[in-house]
Write a protein that holds these residues in place. Structure first.
Motif, PDB file in Angstrom:
ATOM      1  N   LEU A  95      -4.922   1.965  -7.727  1.00  0.00           N
ATOM      2  CA  LEU A  95      -3.776   1.225  -7.200  1.00  0.00           C
ATOM      3  C   LEU A  95      -4.119   0.533  -5.879  1.00  0.00           C
ATOM      4  N   SER A  96      -4.981   1.137  -5.077  1.00  0.00           N
ATOM      5  CA  SER A  96      -5.387   0.515  -3.808  1.00  0.00           C
ATOM      6  C   SER A  96      -6.097  -0.815  -4.064  1.00  0.00           C
ATOM      7  N   VAL A  97      -7.002  -0.838  -5.050  1.00  0.00           N
ATOM      8  CA  VAL A  97      -7.710  -2.078  -5.395  1.00  0.00           C
ATOM      9  C   VAL A  97      -6.734  -3.125  -5.913  1.00  0.00           C
ATOM     10  N   PHE A  98      -5.788  -2.709  -6.741  1.00  0.00           N
ATOM     11  CA  PHE A  98      -4.806  -3.647  -7.298  1.00  0.00           C
ATOM     12  C   PHE A  98      -3.994  -4.317  -6.194  1.00  0.00           C
ATOM     13  N   VAL A  99      -3.550  -3.526  -5.222  1.00  0.00           N
ATOM     14  CA  VAL A  99      -2.742  -4.063  -4.123  1.00  0.00           C
ATOM     15  C   VAL A  99      -3.543  -5.044  -3.278  1.00  0.00           C
ATOM     16  N   THR A 100      -4.781  -4.683  -2.925  1.00  0.00           N
ATOM     17  CA  THR A 100      -5.584  -5.560  -2.070  1.00  0.00           C
ATOM     18  C   THR A 100      -5.931  -6.875  -2.765  1.00  0.00           C
ATOM     19  N   LEU A 101      -6.107  -6.832  -4.090  1.00  0.00           N
ATOM     20  CA  LEU A 101      -6.390  -8.074  -4.812  1.00  0.00           C
ATOM     21  C   LEU A 101      -5.177  -9.003  -4.798  1.00  0.00           C
ATOM     22  N   LEU A 102      -3.971  -8.419  -4.827  1.00  0.00           N
ATOM     23  CA  LEU A 102      -2.760  -9.245  -4.740  1.00  0.00           C
ATOM     24  C   LEU A 102      -2.678  -9.972  -3.401  1.00  0.00           C
ATOM     25  N   ILE A 103      -3.103  -9.301  -2.333  1.00  0.00           N
ATOM     26  CA  ILE A 103      -3.008  -9.876  -0.995  1.00  0.00           C
ATOM     27  C   ILE A 103      -4.192 -10.802  -0.696  1.00  0.00           C
ATOM     28  N   GLY A 115       0.822  -1.206   0.000  1.00  0.00           N
ATOM     29  CA  GLY A 115       0.000   0.000   0.000  1.00  0.00           C
ATOM     30  C   GLY A 115       0.853   1.251   0.000  1.00  0.00           C
ATOM     31  N   SER A 116       1.970   1.216   0.723  1.00  0.00           N
ATOM     32  CA  SER A 116       2.884   2.359   0.743  1.00  0.00           C
ATOM     33  C   SER A 116       3.526   2.560  -0.626  1.00  0.00           C
ATOM     34  N   VAL A 117       3.918   1.446  -1.270  1.00  0.00           N
ATOM     35  CA  VAL A 117       4.488   1.531  -2.617  1.00  0.00           C
ATOM     36  C   VAL A 117       3.467   2.132  -3.578  1.00  0.00           C
TER      37      VAL A 117
END
Length: 306
Positions: free
Chosen positions: A184-192, A161-163
């Motif tokens: 970008l927030s949605v993209f990161v959370t989907l990865l996790i 999320g920081s990245v």
């Protein structure tokens, strides 16, 4: 001696959780204040994300600490399962967070909000450094510790999320295009999210007394029958996990001669420990019909001699 060693090992395992908890909780306050000062809703929202992660780390630390409590009359196996329960709650919490971020991202795409790129970039860079330190604290030994794996998952989500926040702040400063932040927030959370689902499934499997994935019951039967001459059959085999690193087992063993009882029992325990890593097994030796035949699953038996 073994008890003292295990006690010190558990204390060493919970210390990084406490350190990461204090680090993350402190930065959460800094980020929230920074969001209020800059007027950045993105930073305030990320502070809310870190509040969830702080609570998750607190739960993981409490679970690890409770797991050190000795067994008692009410809980004869001790409190090892508290860590698994904490991992399950943390995994479910992260999935709820994914849903919330998705809803919030959709709302922001419909109604973009003003974001101050400069303060957002500064706080995001500090957040990245904080999360790198927290991840380093939790890194060692988490592969077999489901509770710590769930905590690592939350910290990794914050780090990514920081990245993403750094990248979004850069785009906002250069172009003024604010929708990059929710995207970008949605993209990161989907990865996790995939890892969160895995933690939830593994935790639920342990709590439901499922057979450990690396244990082959048919292979256990075949190995015991082949390794021990007096063993003629194996049935009522049940294997489950007390924690991700500790398996328990019960089984009924049919033998041809009770005269070799001690040697057979010792051989069973040695074979289970050496070949399958099972050091706690309850073995019932039988010579005739099983006392509970209707509940017995298929067994492995040796063919009659001749």
């Amino acid at each position: 001696m073994h008890s003292d060693h295990a006690h010190h090992h558990q204390e060493a395992a919970e210390r990084p959780l406490l350190q990461a908890l204090l680090l993350t909780g402190s930065f959460m306050i800094i980020e929230f204040v920074g969001g209020l000062w800059s007027g950045s809703l993105a930073l305030i929202a990320d502070a809310g994300h870190m509040l969830t992660d702080t609570a998750a780390l607190a739960l993981a630390w409490a679970g690890a600490r409770l797991a050190r409590r000795p067994a008692d009359h009410l809980r004869s196996y001790g409190y090892h399962r508290v860590q698994v329960l904490a991992a399950l709650v943390n995994g479910l919490g992260f999935l709820l967070l994914v849903v919330w971020i998705g809803i919030e991202a959709w709302r922001r795409l419909q109604q973009p909000v003003e974001i101050l790129g400069g303060p957002m970039l500064a706080v995001a860079v500090i957040g990245l450094l904080v999360n790198l330190v927290a991840l380093r604290l939790l890194h060692g030994g988490h592969e077999h510790d489901l509770n710590r794996r769930a905590a690592v998952l939350h910290v990794l989500g914050d780090l990514l999320g920081s990245v993403a926040a750094i990248a979004a702040a850069g785009v906002i400063l250069l172009t003024g295009w604010t929708p990059i932040d929710p995207l970008l927030s949605v993209f990161v959370t989907l990865l996790i999210a995939a890892n969160a689902v895995r933690v939830v499934r593994q935790s639920a499997h342990i709590l439901l007394e499922g057979t450990p994935p690396d244990i082959d019951i048919d292979l256990i039967r075949e190995t015991l029958v082949e390794a021990l001459p007096s063993v003629t059959g194996i049935h009522h085999v049940h294997v489950w996990s007390l924690s991700p690193t500790r398996q328990l087992m019960t089984l009924h063993v049919t033998v041809s001669d009770l005269g070799d009882y001690e040697r057979t029992l010792t051989g069973i325990h040695r074979t289970l420990a050496e070949h399958f890593g099972i050091e706690h097994a309850t073995v019932q030796i039988e010579t005739g019909t099983c006392a509970a035949p209707h509940a017995a699953p298929p067994s492995t038996t040796k063919p009659p001699p001749g």
